[in-house]
Design a protein around this motif. Structure first.
Motif, PDB file in Angstrom:
ATOM      1  N   ALA A 142       0.883  -1.174   0.000  1.00 58.13           N
ATOM      2  CA  ALA A 142       0.000   0.000   0.000  1.00 58.13           C
ATOM      3  C   ALA A 142       0.915   1.217   0.000  1.00 58.13           C
ATOM      4  O   ALA A 142       1.094   1.881   1.015  1.00 58.13           O
ATOM      5  CB  ALA A 142      -0.911  -0.025   1.220  1.00 58.13           C
ATOM      6  N   GLU A 143       1.497   1.467  -1.161  1.00 59.55           N
ATOM      7  CA  GLU A 143       2.556   2.486  -1.207  1.00 59.55           C
ATOM      8  C   GLU A 143       2.044   3.881  -0.847  1.00 59.55           C
ATOM      9  O   GLU A 143       2.735   4.649  -0.193  1.00 59.55           O
ATOM     10  CB  GLU A 143       3.214   2.517  -2.599  1.00 59.55           C
ATOM     11  N   GLN A 144       0.829   4.192  -1.302  1.00 58.63           N
ATOM     12  CA  GLN A 144       0.329   5.543  -1.016  1.00 58.63           C
ATOM     13  C   GLN A 144       0.190   5.763   0.490  1.00 58.63           C
ATOM     14  O   GLN A 144       0.571   6.806   1.018  1.00 58.63           O
ATOM     15  CB  GLN A 144      -1.011   5.777  -1.707  1.00 58.63           C
ATOM     16  N   ASN A 145      -0.346   4.766   1.167  1.00 62.26           N
ATOM     17  CA  ASN A 145      -0.456   4.902   2.618  1.00 62.26           C
ATOM     18  C   ASN A 145       0.918   4.946   3.275  1.00 62.26           C
ATOM     19  O   ASN A 145       1.105   5.612   4.294  1.00 62.26           O
ATOM     20  CB  ASN A 145      -1.290   3.753   3.194  1.00 62.26           C
ATOM     21  N   LEU A 177       1.976   8.448   3.262  1.00 59.12           N
ATOM     22  CA  LEU A 177       1.202   9.276   4.191  1.00 59.12           C
ATOM     23  C   LEU A 177       1.599   9.009   5.641  1.00 59.12           C
ATOM     24  O   LEU A 177       1.813   9.932   6.427  1.00 59.12           O
ATOM     25  CB  LEU A 177      -0.296   9.026   3.980  1.00 59.12           C
ATOM     26  N   VAL A 178       1.701   7.735   5.996  1.00 57.07           N
ATOM     27  CA  VAL A 178       2.091   7.386   7.368  1.00 57.07           C
ATOM     28  C   VAL A 178       3.502   7.904   7.647  1.00 57.07           C
ATOM     29  O   VAL A 178       3.770   8.504   8.703  1.00 57.07           O
ATOM     30  CB  VAL A 178       2.016   5.857   7.564  1.00 57.07           C
ATOM     31  N   GLY A 237       3.404  11.536   8.267  1.00 54.59           N
ATOM     32  CA  GLY A 237       2.909  11.842   9.614  1.00 54.59           C
ATOM     33  C   GLY A 237       4.005  11.659  10.650  1.00 54.59           C
ATOM     34  O   GLY A 237       4.195  12.497  11.537  1.00 54.59           O
ATOM     35  N   LEU A 238       4.752  10.574  10.532  1.00 55.61           N
ATOM     36  CA  LEU A 238       5.849  10.313  11.476  1.00 55.61           C
ATOM     37  C   LEU A 238       6.940  11.386  11.349  1.00 55.61           C
ATOM     38  O   LEU A 238       7.457  11.890  12.348  1.00 55.61           O
ATOM     39  CB  LEU A 238       6.447   8.932  11.204  1.00 55.61           C
ATOM     40  N   LYS A 294       0.817  12.105  -3.697  1.00 58.10           N
ATOM     41  CA  LYS A 294       1.006  12.130  -2.244  1.00 58.10           C
ATOM     42  C   LYS A 294       2.382  12.759  -1.934  1.00 58.10           C
ATOM     43  O   LYS A 294       2.513  13.588  -1.038  1.00 58.10           O
ATOM     44  CB  LYS A 294       0.933  10.712  -1.665  1.00 58.10           C
ATOM     45  N   VAL A 339       2.358  16.639  -2.476  1.00 58.16           N
ATOM     46  CA  VAL A 339       1.736  17.482  -1.447  1.00 58.16           C
ATOM     47  C   VAL A 339       2.506  17.382  -0.128  1.00 58.16           C
ATOM     48  O   VAL A 339       2.851  18.394   0.491  1.00 58.16           O
ATOM     49  CB  VAL A 339       0.260  17.093  -1.233  1.00 58.16           C
ATOM     50  N   GLN A 340       2.770  16.152   0.295  1.00 57.94           N
ATOM     51  CA  GLN A 340       3.349  15.978   1.627  1.00 57.94           C
ATOM     52  C   GLN A 340       4.827  16.402   1.678  1.00 57.94           C
ATOM     53  O   GLN A 340       5.248  17.056   2.633  1.00 57.94           O
ATOM     54  CB  GLN A 340       3.249  14.508   2.069  1.00 57.94           C
TER      55      GLN A 340
END
Lengths: 273, 304
Positions: free
Chosen positions: B54-57, B60-61, B64-65, B88, B91-92
């Motif tokens: 789940a590369e997109q997650n 994102l995770v 966040g870290l 992703k 933006v991030q």
């Protein structure tokens, strides 16, 4: 902390502010903001978010990731009201030399993340909540999702991740207004039974009336007790454009303020501005 | 260090040592393993997060870290890490500059027989287009090891592009000037080949085996010191570029931009994978490179 009567008045005042901002800018998501007024106002004015406007990066603050970033004028209005910056800044919403625009940006005091692209917030919030676990921090991470955002696959990647890691310090709130950009969700591709789907991903899920202050309060008040290892998703059933009869629950009013003098006058009259 | 070690293992071995000393180093894996990574998973389980495929997650995770102060490495097959997640990442990590390290294994034709889904001939172009990113196209396992320290000491959004197989080495134990971003491997000729990654090693062998009078410059970081490289190149009569990447936006494009921006008016001859097609050829990397006109004979003819 405001009592319910005061909070009701605050919600009305916030709707007035958002409408003024968007009319002045002639842009902005009025209806998407109005569906989450009671939810965001409860979080901030009933003290469910620990924060400090004089120290926005306080490490023990609760995090709010507004994934449905089109509700930015509402969050900007609340943060100004809470002293993060001058309320005069709101007059320049989405205008030349203004500090912020239609979607959310992390350069604004009190705003955690730049957003506008959907499907980001839940995964980002999961990473933040995981860090809190790693460092034994007690803060909560909230994220507010639009129901239209649930069509993004990344949301469901993150949903699995959060429950697997027992992120009971993560709280998702879905603004379930049943509307996307062009049509009602159940006409596009049905999302229901949404609560069952979320529960099957390992979350606690509660369904509330997202405009009922008592129900919102009940859904938020025990979150810090962490009675379960699961993360919590609150499905808040709302009306897009709530508070403005002339613009509510109608796909035509996505992402725009009232247009044309007649509609503007009608909206202003409804909100007494 | 064992010279036959893969870039991947050299990288994770060094990171393992650092992570043992620093609990804020976190590895987020999209269900990718490696012998050296398994040590981290088993010895430092609280610093290893497997998101599944789940590369997109993962992005994102990890963001966040990292937003919360962790030093984070996301590991996946490079083509999926970059191409499945680009918005992703944009933006991030580019827009908000949240400093995660994207560790992608299998740039170029590093997964030769896996088919074109696993080939990656677009990423330098795509990642070069994002503000705030450091792209490290790793040349050999010595550099892979050094990239660990670089990524820890210079906290910034980074894409570390690693080879999958052992491919030999060109450097010895040495420190690298990553802010300069390139290294002159050989000097003294009137012609120079500017190349990157795996092709640096391949070209070096071809040039030395055939006694060609061509110098080599290895570009290993984008952005590199443009002025410095333009100045070096201005001294040559002939400039060649070589890359295992599509034509648009990779090393060759970058060199043309660099020369133009710095007023160096030289013809540049480019050899790359063109811009025409994906490749369903099998039988090892050399066979695929032949398909794209990047085989050993093609390179020899190009430089002769």
């Amino acid at each position: 902390m405001l009592n319910f009567k005061e909070l009701e008045d605050k919600c009305f005042e916030l709707r007035q502010t958002v409408l003024r901002m968007c009319l002045k800018a002639n842009t902005g998501h009025v209806t998407s903001s109005f569906s989450v007024v009671e939810l965001l106002a409860s979080l901030y004015y009933r003290d469910y978010i620990n924060h400090d406007s004089s120290n926005p990066n306080w490490d023990d603050r609760d995090r709010l990731i507004l994934s449905k970033a089109q509700a930015s004028p509402l969050l900007y209005a609340i943060l100004a009201d809470l002293g993060y910056y001058d309320k005069k800044d709101l007059d320049l919403f989405a205008q030349k030399d203004g500090p912020f625009g239609v979607h959310l940006q992390n350069t604004v005091k009190g705003v955690e993340t730049t957003a506008g692209a959907l499907g980001h917030g839940l995964g980002l919030a999961s990473g933040i909540a995981l860090r809190a676990k790693m460092d034994r921090k007690l803060f909560l991470t909230y994220t507010i999702l639009g129901d239209g955002e649930l069509y993004e696959g990344s949301i469901w990647e993150s949903m699995k991740f959060a429950s697997h890691h027992n992120l009971n310090n993560l709280v998702g709130i879905i603004d379930r207004n049943f509307l996307c950009t062009t049509d009602f969700t159940e006409n596009l591709i049905e999302l229901e039974p949404l609560d069952k789907k979320i529960e099957s991903f390992g979350w606690n899920c509660v369904k509330i009336d997202g405009h009922n202050l008592n129900q919102i309060d009940d859904s938020l008040k025990d979150l810090r007790n962490r009675k379960s290892r699961k993360p919590t998703m609150i499905i808040a059933e709302t009306t897009k454009g709530k508070g403005l009869k002339s613009m509510s629950h109608d796909p035509l009013f996505h992402g725009v303020p009232p247009k044309g003098q007649e509609n503007i006058d009608k909206a202003k009259k409804e909100l007494k501005i | 260090m064992n010279k036959d070690i893969t870039q991947r293992d050299a990288f994770w071995d060094e990171l393992y040592l650092r992570a043992k000393e620093d609990r804020n180093i976190i590895i987020v894996s999209a269900d990718m393993g490696a012998p050296s990574l398994d040590k981290i998973r088993t010895d430092l389980p609280s610093q290893f997060v497997n998101t599944g495929i789940a590369e997109q997650n993962s992005i994102l995770v990890a963001s966040g870290l990292a937003k919360e102060g962790k030093t984070v490495y996301v590991y996946a097959i490079a083509s999926f890490l970059i191409l499945n997640c680009i918005e992703k990442i944009r933006v991030q990590n580019s827009m908000m500059a949240i400093p995660i390290n994207l560790v992608g294994v299998g740039g170029g034709l590093s997964y030769p027989d896996s088919g074109p889904t696993h080939h990656l001939l677009e990423d330098l172009s795509i990642m070069r287009a994002l503000p705030n990113f450091n792209i490290y196209n790793c040349t050999d396992s010595f550099m892979a090891k050094e990239l660990v320290g670089q990524s820890i000491e210079h906290r910034a959004p980074s894409y570390i592009r690693l080879e999958r197989q052992p491919i030999g080495h060109i450097y010895e134990n040495q420190s690298f000037d990553f802010s300069k971003g390139f290294e002159q491997i050989t000097k003294g000729n009137k012609s120079v080949l500017v190349t990157t990654g795996y092709m640096t090693l391949k070209a070096k062998d071809i040039i030395s085996d055939n006694g060609l009078n061509v110098d080599i410059i290895d570009v290993f970081r984008f952005p590199y010191d443009k002025k410095g490289l333009a100045s070096t190149l201005s001294n040559y009569d002939h400039i060649y570029t070589l890359e295992e990447h599509f034509s648009h936006g990779g090393l060759g494009s970058s060199i043309l931009e660099t020369l133009n921006e710095n007023g160096v008016n030289k013809i540049v001859q480019r050899l790359d994978a063109g811009q025409e097609s994906f490749c369903y050829t099998y039988g090892g990397r050399e066979e695929l490179q032949k398909y794209y006109g990047l085989g050993s004979d093609d390179i020899l003819n190009f430089l002769k």
